[in-house]
Design an enzyme around this catalytic site. Structure first.
Site, mmCIF file in Angstrom:
data_model
loop_
_atom_site.group_PDB
_atom_site.id
_atom_site.type_symbol
_atom_site.label_atom_id
_atom_site.label_comp_id
_atom_site.label_asym_id
_atom_site.label_seq_id
_atom_site.Cartn_x
_atom_site.Cartn_y
_atom_site.Cartn_z
ATOM 1 N N LYS A 13 0.832 -1.217 0.000
ATOM 2 C CA LYS A 13 0.000 0.000 0.000
ATOM 3 C C LYS A 13 0.863 1.262 0.000
ATOM 4 O O LYS A 13 0.576 2.206 -0.714
ATOM 5 C CB LYS A 13 -0.903 0.049 1.242
ATOM 6 C CG LYS A 13 -2.020 -0.951 1.248
ATOM 7 C CD LYS A 13 -3.029 -0.620 2.341
ATOM 8 C CE LYS A 13 -2.408 -0.520 3.719
ATOM 9 N NZ LYS A 13 -1.844 -1.773 4.236
ATOM 10 N N ARG A 89 -11.277 1.699 8.595
ATOM 11 C CA ARG A 89 -10.931 0.368 9.109
ATOM 12 C C ARG A 89 -12.161 -0.390 9.583
ATOM 13 O O ARG A 89 -12.089 -1.588 9.806
ATOM 14 C CB ARG A 89 -9.977 0.523 10.301
ATOM 15 C CG ARG A 89 -8.565 0.648 9.844
ATOM 16 C CD ARG A 89 -7.586 -0.178 10.616
ATOM 17 N NE ARG A 89 -6.351 -0.198 9.822
ATOM 18 C CZ ARG A 89 -5.255 0.445 10.154
ATOM 19 N NH1 ARG A 89 -5.182 1.081 11.288
ATOM 20 N NH2 ARG A 89 -4.201 0.419 9.373
ATOM 21 N N ARG A 128 12.609 -7.779 6.405
ATOM 22 C CA ARG A 128 12.882 -6.400 6.816
ATOM 23 C C ARG A 128 13.787 -6.353 8.039
ATOM 24 O O ARG A 128 13.703 -7.191 8.928
ATOM 25 C CB ARG A 128 11.573 -5.672 7.145
ATOM 26 C CG ARG A 128 10.715 -5.467 5.926
ATOM 27 C CD ARG A 128 9.848 -4.265 6.054
ATOM 28 N NE ARG A 128 8.887 -4.359 7.140
ATOM 29 C CZ ARG A 128 7.822 -3.584 7.238
ATOM 30 N NH1 ARG A 128 7.602 -2.656 6.323
ATOM 31 N NH2 ARG A 128 6.985 -3.709 8.235
ATOM 32 N N ARG A 161 12.488 -6.661 13.522
ATOM 33 C CA ARG A 161 11.574 -6.111 14.523
ATOM 34 C C ARG A 161 10.562 -7.166 14.939
ATOM 35 O O ARG A 161 10.172 -8.016 14.137
ATOM 36 C CB ARG A 161 10.839 -4.892 13.951
ATOM 37 C CG ARG A 161 11.771 -3.809 13.445
ATOM 38 C CD ARG A 161 10.988 -2.636 12.905
ATOM 39 N NE ARG A 161 9.920 -3.084 12.013
ATOM 40 C CZ ARG A 161 8.848 -2.369 11.730
ATOM 41 N NH1 ARG A 161 8.682 -1.189 12.274
ATOM 42 N NH2 ARG A 161 7.930 -2.839 10.910
ATOM 43 N N ARG A 172 -0.934 -10.511 12.667
ATOM 44 C CA ARG A 172 -1.356 -9.225 12.105
ATOM 45 C C ARG A 172 -2.279 -9.451 10.907
ATOM 46 O O ARG A 172 -3.251 -8.724 10.709
ATOM 47 C CB ARG A 172 -0.143 -8.395 11.678
ATOM 48 C CG ARG A 172 0.629 -7.795 12.854
ATOM 49 C CD ARG A 172 2.002 -7.319 12.427
ATOM 50 N NE ARG A 172 1.942 -6.170 11.537
ATOM 51 C CZ ARG A 172 2.970 -5.772 10.770
ATOM 52 N NH1 ARG A 172 4.104 -6.430 10.779
ATOM 53 N NH2 ARG A 172 2.854 -4.714 10.003
#
Ligand SMILES: [Zn+2]
Length: 216
Positions: A13, A89, A128, A161, A172
């Site tokens: 996104k 959302r 990442r 992370r 998530r």
């Protein structure tokens, strides 16, 4: 052009919003960024949002809607159009957005739902690395640091992370699906939803998005 980008974390996104802003001159209105800015500026809304965020809670609909409405009503957004990211959302937020657009005598052109297989998202996000010192984010494939495990900017150590650990990513994604499915249905019923393949290279996905929005 007035667009909403909906999609799970890691579907691209942010990348697609940036391309739309750069090439079509629309404004990016991202709920996360607006929260950060209002908090930094220490506004009433910012202080209210901070109270929830610091307790690890979701910012309530009312606060989120008010912050987004403020931005959507700005002359810049009315003039150049926008791409919304992170909002709405919930169905309540989607209904409030319809009201705001009605008041402005405007309407949404498309709601783009970006989709990609879970495995691809997990492999994208788990590559990442974050800098422990300055927060810069690297990616093993798309944006590798010059030296292994050290930040280009500040020499700080790089680490994966917590947010980007495979099990956290899967959680998530689960939360995202649960939360967003009703919003996707809401826009499907309104006939403005398009589903776009987010598993391509950025340019490929961008071409698909502009192909459906060009018909508007
Ligand atoms: Zn750093």
């Amino acid at each position: 052009m007035r667009l909403i980008l909906i999609g799970p974390p890691g579907v691209g996104k942010g990348t697609q919003s940036a391309l739309l802003v750069e090439r079509l001159g629309v404004l990016q209105i991202s709920s996360g960024e607006i929260f950060r800015r209002e908090i930094e500026a220490n506004t009433d809304l910012g202080r209210l949002a901070q109270r929830y965020i610091s307790h690890g809670e979701l910012v309530p609909n009312g606060v989120t809607i008010e912050m987004m409405a403020k931005k959507i009503r700005e002359p810049q957004a009315i003039k150049h159009g926008f791409v919304l990211d992170g909002f709405p959302r919930t169905v309540k937020q989607a209904m409030a957005l319809t009201e705001i657009m009605d008041e402005l005598d405007e309407s949404l052109d498309k709601v783009v739902s970006l989709e990609a297989p879970e495995e691809l998202i997990v492999s994208r996000l788990s590559a990442r690395l974050g800098c422990t010192r300055c927060g810069e984010i690297y990616h093993a494939v798309n944006k590798p640091p010059m030296r292994e495990e050290l930040c280009d900017k500040c020499d700080g150590p790089l680490f994966v992370r917590q947010d980007d650990l495979p099990e956290t990513i899967r959680e998530r994604l689960r939360v995202f699906r649960e939360q967003t499915a009703p919003v996707i249905d809401f826009y499907k019923d309104k006939g403005v939803l398009v589903t776009i393949n987010g598993s391509l290279e950025a340019e490929g996905t961008y071409a698909l998005i502009t192909a459906v929005t060009a018909k508007v």
